[in-house]
Design a protein around this motif. Structure first.
Motif, short mmCIF file in Angstrom:
data_model
loop_
_atom_site.label_atom_id
_atom_site.label_comp_id
_atom_site.label_asym_id
_atom_site.label_seq_id
_atom_site.Cartn_x
_atom_site.Cartn_y
_atom_site.Cartn_z
N ARG A 252 -2.55 -9.18 1.93
CA ARG A 252 -3.84 -8.54 2.17
C ARG A 252 -4.36 -7.90 0.89
O ARG A 252 -3.58 -7.49 0.02
CB ARG A 252 -3.69 -7.52 3.29
N TYR A 253 -5.67 -7.82 0.78
CA TYR A 253 -6.31 -7.31 -0.44
C TYR A 253 -5.81 -5.92 -0.81
O TYR A 253 -5.51 -5.64 -1.97
CB TYR A 253 -7.83 -7.29 -0.25
N TYR A 254 -5.68 -5.03 0.16
CA TYR A 254 -5.28 -3.65 -0.12
C TYR A 254 -3.84 -3.53 -0.60
O TYR A 254 -3.42 -2.46 -1.05
CB TYR A 254 -5.52 -2.74 1.09
N THR B 266 -2.76 -5.20 -3.15
CA THR B 266 -2.78 -5.56 -4.56
C THR B 266 -3.22 -4.38 -5.43
O THR B 266 -3.86 -3.44 -4.96
CB THR B 266 -3.70 -6.75 -4.82
N ARG C 132 -0.40 -12.72 -5.16
CA ARG C 132 -1.76 -12.21 -5.17
C ARG C 132 -2.39 -12.28 -3.79
O ARG C 132 -1.89 -12.94 -2.89
CB ARG C 132 -2.59 -13.02 -6.17
N PHE C 133 -3.54 -11.61 -3.68
CA PHE C 133 -4.33 -11.61 -2.45
C PHE C 133 -4.51 -13.04 -1.95
O PHE C 133 -4.85 -13.94 -2.70
CB PHE C 133 -5.69 -10.96 -2.72
#
Length: 129
Positions: free
Chosen positions: A12-14, A16, A70-71
């Motif tokens: 998930r983006y958060y 990273t 990574r995301f």
């Protein structure tokens, strides 16, 4: 309980950092997620375990970071219980993206009661060789 269990999840983006790479602390969270899922797959709920007075605390944790993730990456996490007897559980972990190993880790859990005193593992958590 099965010695080995596998889960798959998407980064998930958060999770990273500013460089777009999974922050190192998240791997310990991934390890915890794998332990909870392994327990669920064996038919046991962690919340019910704690409600019964059995608490598993992390006594030692390590992680070796081999490649960045990574995301959006789809990761596969393999957890293996190496030892589970007395008041101790030892796990090893491999985090993979496809066939590429991203990280490896180990944890040692101690079984304690609500007062933090060591106690033996319940029989269903014990693995005898």
């Amino acid at each position: 309980m099965s010695r080995e269990h596998e889960i798959e999840f998407r980064v998930r983006y958060y999770e990273t950092d500013a460089q777009g790479v999974v922050h190192h602390a998240n791997y310990l969270k991934y390890f915890e997620m794998a332990r909870v899922e392994q327990l669920l797959a064996a038919g046991h709920d962690y919340a019910e375990l704690e409600a019964s007075g059995v608490v598993l605390v992390v006594a030692k944790a390590s992680c070796r970071y081999l490649r960045p993730s990574r995301f959006g990456d789809v990761l596969r996490l393999v957890i293996r219980t190496e030892r589970a007897r007395g008041a101790r559980i030892d796990h090893v972990y491999r985090v993979l993206r496809g066939d590429e190993v991203i990280a490896e880790g180990e944890t040692t859990l101690a079984c304690v009661n609500r007062d933090g005193e060591l106690q033996r593992l319940p029989d269903f958590l014990t693995i005898n060789d």
